[in-house]
Design an enzyme around this catalytic site. Structure first.
Site, PDB file in Angstrom:
ATOM      1  CD1 TRP A 149      -2.658   1.531   0.602  1.00  0.00           C
ATOM      2  CD2 TRP A 149      -1.958   1.921   2.401  1.00  0.00           C
ATOM      3  NE1 TRP A 149      -3.130   2.722   0.999  1.00  0.00           N
ATOM      4  CE2 TRP A 149      -2.716   3.014   2.207  1.00  0.00           C
ATOM      5  CE3 TRP A 149      -1.487   2.317   3.855  1.00  0.00           C
ATOM      6  CZ2 TRP A 149      -3.268   4.101   2.996  1.00  0.00           C
ATOM      7  CZ3 TRP A 149      -1.478   3.018   4.583  1.00  0.00           C
ATOM      8  CH2 TRP A 149      -2.709   3.947   4.279  1.00  0.00           C
ATOM      9  CG  ASP A 157      -2.065  -7.387   2.099  1.00  0.00           C
ATOM     10  OD1 ASP A 157      -2.955  -8.280   2.008  1.00  0.00           O
ATOM     11  OD2 ASP A 157      -2.371  -6.337   2.107  1.00  0.00           O
ATOM     12  CE1 TYR A 187      -4.023  -1.256  -0.672  1.00  0.00           C
ATOM     13  CE2 TYR A 187      -2.403  -2.992  -0.687  1.00  0.00           C
ATOM     14  CZ  TYR A 187      -3.459  -2.309  -0.066  1.00  0.00           C
ATOM     15  OH  TYR A 187      -4.050  -2.590   1.126  1.00  0.00           O
ATOM     16  CD  GLN A 207      -5.111  -6.758   5.205  1.00  0.00           C
ATOM     17  OE1 GLN A 207      -4.690  -5.952   4.589  1.00  0.00           O
ATOM     18  NE2 GLN A 207      -5.084  -7.895   4.431  1.00  0.00           N
ATOM     19  CB  SER A 254      -1.423   0.741   9.334  1.00  0.00           C
ATOM     20  OG  SER A 254      -1.365   1.346   7.966  1.00  0.00           O
ATOM     21  CB  ALA A 260       0.869   4.464  13.210  1.00  0.00           C
ATOM     22  NE  ARG A 262       2.943   4.993   3.925  1.00  0.00           N
ATOM     23  CZ  ARG A 262       2.658   3.724   4.335  1.00  0.00           C
ATOM     24  NH1 ARG A 262       1.517   3.687   5.134  1.00  0.00           N
ATOM     25  NH2 ARG A 262       3.045   2.816   3.728  1.00  0.00           N
ATOM     26  CB  THR A 304       9.996   3.433   1.127  1.00  0.00           C
ATOM     27  OG1 THR A 304      10.604   3.649   2.232  1.00  0.00           O
ATOM     28  CG2 THR A 304       8.353   3.277   1.148  1.00  0.00           C
ATOM     29  CD  GLN A 332      11.535   2.529   5.386  1.00  0.00           C
ATOM     30  OE1 GLN A 332      10.540   1.856   4.932  1.00  0.00           O
ATOM     31  NE2 GLN A 332      11.387   3.945   5.513  1.00  0.00           N
TER      32      GLN A 332
HETATM   33  N1  LIG Z   1      -6.901  -3.729   4.394  1.00  0.00           N
HETATM   34  C1  LIG Z   1      -6.664  -2.468   4.233  1.00  0.00           C
HETATM   35  O1  LIG Z   1      -7.666  -1.626   4.122  1.00  0.00           O
HETATM   36  C2  LIG Z   1      -5.307  -1.951   4.533  1.00  0.00           C
HETATM   37  C3  LIG Z   1      -4.904  -0.465   4.759  1.00  0.00           C
HETATM   38  C4  LIG Z   1      -3.628  -0.220   4.767  1.00  0.00           C
HETATM   39  C5  LIG Z   1      -2.756  -1.095   4.622  1.00  0.00           C
HETATM   40  N2  LIG Z   1      -2.923  -2.498   4.432  1.00  0.00           N
HETATM   41  C6  LIG Z   1      -1.902  -3.449   4.453  1.00  0.00           C
HETATM   42  O2  LIG Z   1      -0.844  -3.365   5.212  1.00  0.00           O
HETATM   43  C7  LIG Z   1       0.341  -3.276   4.767  1.00  0.00           C
HETATM   44  C8  LIG Z   1       1.019  -2.340   5.896  1.00  0.00           C
HETATM   45  O3  LIG Z   1       0.442  -1.080   5.968  1.00  0.00           O
HETATM   46  P1  LIG Z   1       1.579   0.172   6.188  1.00  0.00           P
HETATM   47  O4  LIG Z   1       2.579   0.217   4.702  1.00  0.00           O
HETATM   48  O5  LIG Z   1       0.724   1.509   6.549  1.00  0.00           O
HETATM   49  O6  LIG Z   1       2.299  -0.273   7.478  1.00  0.00           O
HETATM   50  P2  LIG Z   1       3.273   0.437   8.580  1.00  0.00           P
HETATM   51  O7  LIG Z   1       4.373  -0.369   8.919  1.00  0.00           O
HETATM   52  O8  LIG Z   1       2.446   1.288   9.449  1.00  0.00           O
HETATM   53  O9  LIG Z   1       4.092   1.751   7.833  1.00  0.00           O
HETATM   54  C9  LIG Z   1       4.781   1.429   6.520  1.00  0.00           C
HETATM   55  C10 LIG Z   1       5.585   2.737   6.217  1.00  0.00           C
HETATM   56  O10 LIG Z   1       6.182   3.348   7.456  1.00  0.00           O
HETATM   57  C11 LIG Z   1       7.584   3.612   6.965  1.00  0.00           C
HETATM   58  N3  LIG Z   1       8.560   2.942   7.595  1.00  0.00           N
HETATM   59  C12 LIG Z   1       8.470   1.330   7.726  1.00  0.00           C
HETATM   60  N4  LIG Z   1       9.400   1.011   8.528  1.00  0.00           N
HETATM   61  C13 LIG Z   1      10.159   1.895   8.652  1.00  0.00           C
HETATM   62  C14 LIG Z   1      11.402   1.962   9.738  1.00  0.00           C
HETATM   63  N5  LIG Z   1      11.846   0.821  10.098  1.00  0.00           N
HETATM   64  N6  LIG Z   1      12.183   2.950   9.813  1.00  0.00           N
HETATM   65  C15 LIG Z   1      11.542   4.071   9.150  1.00  0.00           C
HETATM   66  N7  LIG Z   1      10.399   4.296   8.528  1.00  0.00           N
HETATM   67  C16 LIG Z   1       9.836   3.175   8.060  1.00  0.00           C
HETATM   68  C17 LIG Z   1       7.622   3.577   5.387  1.00  0.00           C
HETATM   69  O11 LIG Z   1       7.293   4.675   4.868  1.00  0.00           O
HETATM   70  P3  LIG Z   1       8.162   5.932   4.252  1.00  0.00           P
HETATM   71  O12 LIG Z   1       9.352   5.473   3.951  1.00  0.00           O
HETATM   72  O13 LIG Z   1       7.291   6.209   2.987  1.00  0.00           O
HETATM   73  O14 LIG Z   1       8.143   7.080   5.037  1.00  0.00           O
HETATM   74  C18 LIG Z   1       6.671   2.284   5.122  1.00  0.00           C
HETATM   75  O15 LIG Z   1       6.131   2.630   3.813  1.00  0.00           O
HETATM   76  C19 LIG Z   1       0.004  -2.327   3.364  1.00  0.00           C
HETATM   77  O16 LIG Z   1       1.280  -2.429   2.707  1.00  0.00           O
HETATM   78  C20 LIG Z   1      -0.970  -3.155   2.921  1.00  0.00           C
HETATM   79  O17 LIG Z   1      -0.728  -4.412   2.530  1.00  0.00           O
HETATM   80  C21 LIG Z   1      -4.195  -2.764   4.145  1.00  0.00           C
END
Ligand SMILES: NC(=O)c1ccc[n+]([C@@H]2O[C@H](COP(=O)([O-])OP(=O)(O)OC[C@H]3O[C@@H](n4cnc5c(N)ncnc54)[C@H](OP(=O)(O)O)[C@@H]3O)[C@@H](O)[C@H]2O)c1
Length: 321
Positions: free
Chosen positions: A27, A56, A61, A184, A214, A217, A234, A290, A294
């Site tokens: 996502w 996923d 997306y 989910q 997420s 967050a 993001r 990304t 990470q």
């Molecule tokens: N079912 C639904 O409605 C729904 C909705 C949302 C997501 N999802 C699923 O859940 C997955 C995960 O959600 P999410 O991407 O929101 O997860 P998240 O882990 O909350 O956020 C991921 C984002 O945080 C930043 N990040 C991650 N790890 C990091 C680290 N170690 N250090 C610094 N920054 C870090 C990156 O963004 P930047 O580098 O861009 O800052 C990364 O893209 C999605 O890909 C999707 O498959 C489902």
């Protein structure tokens, strides 16, 4: 040779399917903020090599691009070792039927999704939201048909309420149709109330697994926003997410968890992910990344164990108002 020793696997609810405790989604990232196909391949393949088996995706997306670029990278890995998901519900065009959970949209969408990913079947297919305009019976029967056709192995839901999950199970039982096996929901230290009070108890009772999204967050829980909005992050790119998450209160809580992580020799990302994983009803925590750095940081959470004292301190910092 694939090294899996640092990745636990969990059953998806009462099903026989095993998911890596940490999984990777697309996502906003793959085909969105990360368009370089080589970079997508590097991240996905590294995840697989470290034991991630669940990837996923959703049709919506990056308007199909995530399915395309992730499918391309996943196509180079052994298909039987992968659990690939996609989702249906959100509009894919302005057409009145190109949305929702009608039989027409589900049956047409799955073929477009399979084609974009480049696979014959999805392991998991999620109803990306509840559709109040379509009878649950119509959706259940369409999903059951896909399972019987072999296009989908298990179907699930995303952000459905406990009552909606119970209704789907009741209809499926009455119709002798395949039941939704996985839900989910969003779940993190900052967004926890609904899952803990309603969704997890319902999923447990219905034998459904939970794969949660997420968990950081959108990155806030890593601490990267302590001193402002980093370039290319993001929350800088997506103002609606910034408006939702980037509050003084949230950032103060995230700062307060730093000494806890430090004492464990872990990053805040690892602590937040390990906390989500410690919920007994969670089958897999879906992370996003990304960059390779990470991903490597986040996968370190797979072996981090939290004792009751740490959990209690996190409960205090992230108490539900
Ligand atoms: N079912 C639904 O409605 C729904 C909705 C949302 C997501 N999802 C699923 O859940 C997955 C995960 O959600 P999410 O991407 O929101 O997860 P998240 O882990 O909350 O956020 C991921 C984002 O945080 C930043 N990040 C991650 N790890 C990091 C680290 N170690 N250090 C610094 N920054 C870090 C990156 O963004 P930047 O580098 O861009 O800052 C990364 O893209 C999605 O890909 C999707 O498959 C489902």
């Amino acid at each position: 040779m694939v090294a899996h020793q640092d990745m636990p696997y969990r059953a998806m609810g009462k099903s026989g399917l095993k998911l890596s405790a940490l999984s990777l989604g697309g996502w906003t990232t793959f085909g969105g903020s990360v368009t370089d196909v080589a970079a997508v391949r590097t991240i996905l393949h590294a995840a697989f090599e470290r034991g991630v088996n669940f990837f996923d995706i959703a049709d919506v997306y990056a308007r199909g691009e995530a399915e395309r670029v992730m499918g391309q990278a996943l196509g180079e890995l052994p298909r039987h070792e992968l659990v690939i998901s996609s989702k249906v519900f959100w509009p894919m065009s302005d057409d009145v039927n190109d949305r929702g959970l009608s039989r027409k949209h589900i049956l047409e969408s799955v073929d477009r999704t399979l084609q974009r990913i480049g696979t014959d079947y999805l392991d998991l297919y999620f109803c990306h939201r509840f559709d109040p305009e379509t009878p649950v019976e119509e959706t259940v029967r369409a999903m059951d048909d896909l399972v019987r056709q072999g296009k989908v192995l298990y179907w699930g839901t995303s952000e459905w309420t406990a009552a909606q999950l119970a209704e789907a199970h009741e209809v499926a039982t009455r119709r002798n149709a395949d039941k939704p096996r996985v839900e989910q929901p969003q779940y993190s230290l900052l967004v926890r109330d609904k899952v803990e009070r309603f969704v997890a108890p319902a999923a447990r009772e219905l034998g459904m697994g939970l794969v949660v999204w997420s968990p950081l967050a959108s990155g806030l829980l890593t601490g990267k926003y302590d001193d402002g909005l980093p370039d290319g992050s993001r929350l800088q790119a997506q103002s609606w997410l910034k408006d939702m998450l980037y509050s003084d209160d949230n950032r103060a809580r995230v700062r307060a968890m730093a000494p806890l992580a430090e004492a464990l020799g872990a990053s805040r990302a690892q602590l937040a992910l390990a906390w989500a994983l410690s919920h007994p009803d969670v089958s897999s925590v879906i992370t996003g990344a990304t960059s390779l750095a990470q991903l490597n940081d986040n996968l370190g959470a797979a072996t981090l164990r939290l004792d009751d004292d740490v959990r209690a301190q996190l409960d205090e910092i992230f108490a539900v108002a």
